[in-house]
Enzyme design. Structure first.
Site, mmCIF file in Angstrom:
data_model
loop_
_atom_site.group_PDB
_atom_site.id
_atom_site.type_symbol
_atom_site.label_atom_id
_atom_site.label_comp_id
_atom_site.label_asym_id
_atom_site.label_seq_id
_atom_site.Cartn_x
_atom_site.Cartn_y
_atom_site.Cartn_z
ATOM 1 N N LYS A 31 -11.158 -8.865 5.380
ATOM 2 C CA LYS A 31 -11.595 -7.488 5.569
ATOM 3 C C LYS A 31 -12.334 -7.033 4.312
ATOM 4 O O LYS A 31 -11.742 -6.923 3.240
ATOM 5 C CB LYS A 31 -10.382 -6.589 5.817
ATOM 6 C CG LYS A 31 -10.759 -5.122 5.990
ATOM 7 C CD LYS A 31 -9.568 -4.205 5.795
ATOM 8 C CE LYS A 31 -9.196 -4.088 4.333
ATOM 9 N NZ LYS A 31 -8.216 -3.016 4.058
ATOM 10 N N TYR A 49 0.811 -1.215 0.000
ATOM 11 C CA TYR A 49 0.000 0.000 0.000
ATOM 12 C C TYR A 49 0.849 1.272 0.000
ATOM 13 O O TYR A 49 0.621 2.199 -0.778
ATOM 14 C CB TYR A 49 -0.947 0.007 1.214
ATOM 15 C CG TYR A 49 -1.741 1.273 1.348
ATOM 16 C CD1 TYR A 49 -2.935 1.438 0.657
ATOM 17 C CD2 TYR A 49 -1.298 2.330 2.138
ATOM 18 C CE1 TYR A 49 -3.668 2.611 0.763
ATOM 19 C CE2 TYR A 49 -2.009 3.508 2.246
ATOM 20 C CZ TYR A 49 -3.198 3.639 1.554
ATOM 21 O OH TYR A 49 -3.911 4.807 1.644
ATOM 22 N N ASP A 83 -8.253 -3.343 -1.316
ATOM 23 C CA ASP A 83 -9.456 -2.613 -1.696
ATOM 24 C C ASP A 83 -9.113 -1.290 -2.369
ATOM 25 O O ASP A 83 -9.864 -0.796 -3.218
ATOM 26 C CB ASP A 83 -10.314 -2.358 -0.454
ATOM 27 C CG ASP A 83 -9.499 -1.845 0.713
ATOM 28 O OD1 ASP A 83 -9.377 -0.624 0.851
ATOM 29 O OD2 ASP A 83 -8.975 -2.664 1.484
#
Length: 523
Positions: free
Chosen positions: A371, A264, A299
């Protein structure tokens, strides 16, 4: 024999996992040879160094920066602290205070043997690890006595910028039914190469992650947990330039969930990939030892790339993140691998595609507390449509047995959620979870229908992508922009100057001590 409701071939899943393992092993061979300023500050904190100097510079930074400036970071902070401890009899904290006052040069002492270094540091390392282990036991004792919410855990955010206001909102959320409270970090903190000190009351878009703030919120959630009769988990962010450092601070204060992704920071904060990949390893070793559930950030790919066309990049990254976590000794039960409900709501049969991917992800990672992120990219000021989008997201969450359900807010696209917005979101999820509780066991899918075809397509594309990454190497893949349509140079980004190859005297027994516990349950 494993069976799949969405019709995926588990032989292909095994192959994909094996390829991801080869990718991770290639990177791990690099990671094992390097340390970073963040890793060394983490070790300083574990052996008891805390507080700030007269200019509010954290003492771990003063110690590590003094070594980096002298070009000896390769030998690590623990080695130089041990040499000074053996000569002066001072504690690590006392040495750090002397360094900050420029009364002492850690590099000026005689180099001692590895055994002497190990012996003098052992009590301090043990004390830090004992404190983390005690927090893990406290969590387990709470869950065994007052209990916890059922999965999917209802996960909400607080983001006032003021830790004391966050406490009020967090306790209100827990009373309304939330199981996890995530304290959003202030904008830009991931780019700070230090961790601020003390309780903070000013932040933009969130609250500074500090050890004192962790302590304040942990106490508040324990209080409200006893009141409502279930354990409330606390989440924060060990990502960015201080990834392992915040991981150890969270472990020392009893956090339960940490945003902790291998890629990320590289993709979305332009942090150097070499720095991030070394830092993530140390952070995950700590999280594993502390019993912390990590949340990965796949995500986010779908906020910069199309959710239909790029779904396979999410699964590929999940598989790579899983392998990095396993290398750190972090068990599957603590891997909150990320995915999201992010398709354009005008897409015909979009719900079926989302359902296919969510169930496929659950089948591929059966032990992971997945998640699941709510719709954000296509949320608008129309709060009524937004509430319906969140309802569809919640339906898939219970249907596919997600682990952590990050609740969407009807005002997602308008402002930071009010307590009333969170109440509506919790009510929405509770209603759907109760009314559709067993739908996942009751419904089977049409053979070769839309859902099965979509799941197979995503898996096939994932394998193709993983094989490409294996051929090129992960560093090159990141340079090419394979994830999230974001390209990053191997030698670019922030923080590369804080990376150093390990020297002959480098000493860090913490990784093996913690991994031994993670894998065997004992030190």
């Amino acid at each position: 024999m494993r069976t799949s409701k969405v019709g995926i071939d588990y032989n292909k899943v095994d192959h994909a996992r094996n390829v991801a393992g080869e990718i991770a092993n290639d990177v791990q061979s690099f990671v094992d040879r390097y340390t970073t300023v963040a890793v060394e500050r983490t070790l300083c904190r574990l052996v008891g160094i805390d507080n700030v100097d007269e200019n509010q510079v954290p003492l771990p930074n003063r110690v590590v920066d003094s070594l980096n400036e002298k070009g000896v970071l390769e030998h690590g902070a623990l080695f130089f602290l041990a040499n000074a401890m053996l000569t002066t009899g001072k504690t690590p904290q006392e040495l750090a205070e002397a360094v900050a006052k420029e009364d002492l040069d850690l590099t000026s002492f005689e180099f001692r043997s590895r055994q002497e270094v190990a012996d003098v540091l052992a009590p301090f390392i043990k004390a830090g690890m004992d404190r983390i282990a005690a927090n893990r036991k406290r969590r387990e004792d709470y869950i065994n006595t007052i209990g916890e919410g059922s999965k999917p855990y209802l996960y909400i955010i607080v983001a006032t910028g003021n830790i004391y206001e966050d406490v009020i909102q967090a306790q209100a959320g827990a009373r309304q039914g939330a199981d996890i409270i995530a304290v959003i970090r202030t904008t830009g903190q991931s780019l700070l190469d230090y961790v601020p000190y003390g309780a903070t009351t000013e932040g933009f878009g969130g609250t500074f992650a500090t050890q004192e703030n962790f302590r304040i919120m942990r106490k508040a959630l324990d209080e409200v947990g006893e009141e409502v009769g279930r354990y409330i988990r606390l989440c924060n962010y060990c990502s960015g330039l201080c990834m392992p450092e915040i991981a150890v601070m969270g472990a020392l204060e009893g956090l339960d969930v940490m945003l902790n992704d291998a890629l990320y920071g590289i993709l979305f904060r332009d942090i150097n990939m070499q720095r991030t990949l070394v830092d993530q390893y140390m952070s995950r070793v700590i999280n594993g030892f502390a019993g912390v559930i990590i949340n990965t950030g796949e995500d986010n790919y779908l906020t910069t790339a199309d959710a239909v066309e790029q779904a396979h990049t999410v699964l590929a990254s999940d598989l790579i993140n899983e392998q990095f976590a396993l290398a750190a000794g972090l068990p599957e039960e603590q891997m909150g691998l990320g995915h999201a409900f992010e398709m354009d709501p005008t897409l015909k049969n979009g719900f079926l595609y989302e359902l296919a991917q969510a169930i496929m992800t659950r089948e591929i990672f059966p032990k992971a507390p997945l998640k699941y992120m709510p719709p954000t990219k296509f949320m608008t000021g129309n709060i009524f449509r937004g509430h319906i989008q969140d309802a569809l997201f919640n339906i898939i969450g219970i249907w596919s047995h997600q682990g952590l359900q990050l609740l969407g807010m009807p005002t997602e696209a308008i402002h930071t959620p009010f307590m009333s917005d969170r109440y509506l979101s919790i009510e929405n999820a509770q209603y759907i979870f109760n009314n559709m509780h067993d739908i996942g066991e009751e419904v089977y899918f049409k053979e070769d229908g839309i859902i099965q075809s979509r799941a197979r397509e995503v898996l096939d594309k994932t394998i193709e992508l993983l094989e490409q990454i294996r051929e090129e190497g992960l560093f090159t893949a990141l340079e090419l922009g394979i994830f999230g349509d974001v390209k990053r140079p191997k030698d670019g980004g922030k923080g590369l100057s804080g990376v150093s190859i390990k020297g002959a005297h480098h000493y860090n027994p913490v990784i093996e001590l913690m991994k031994t516990f993670n894998m065997e349950g004992k030190l």
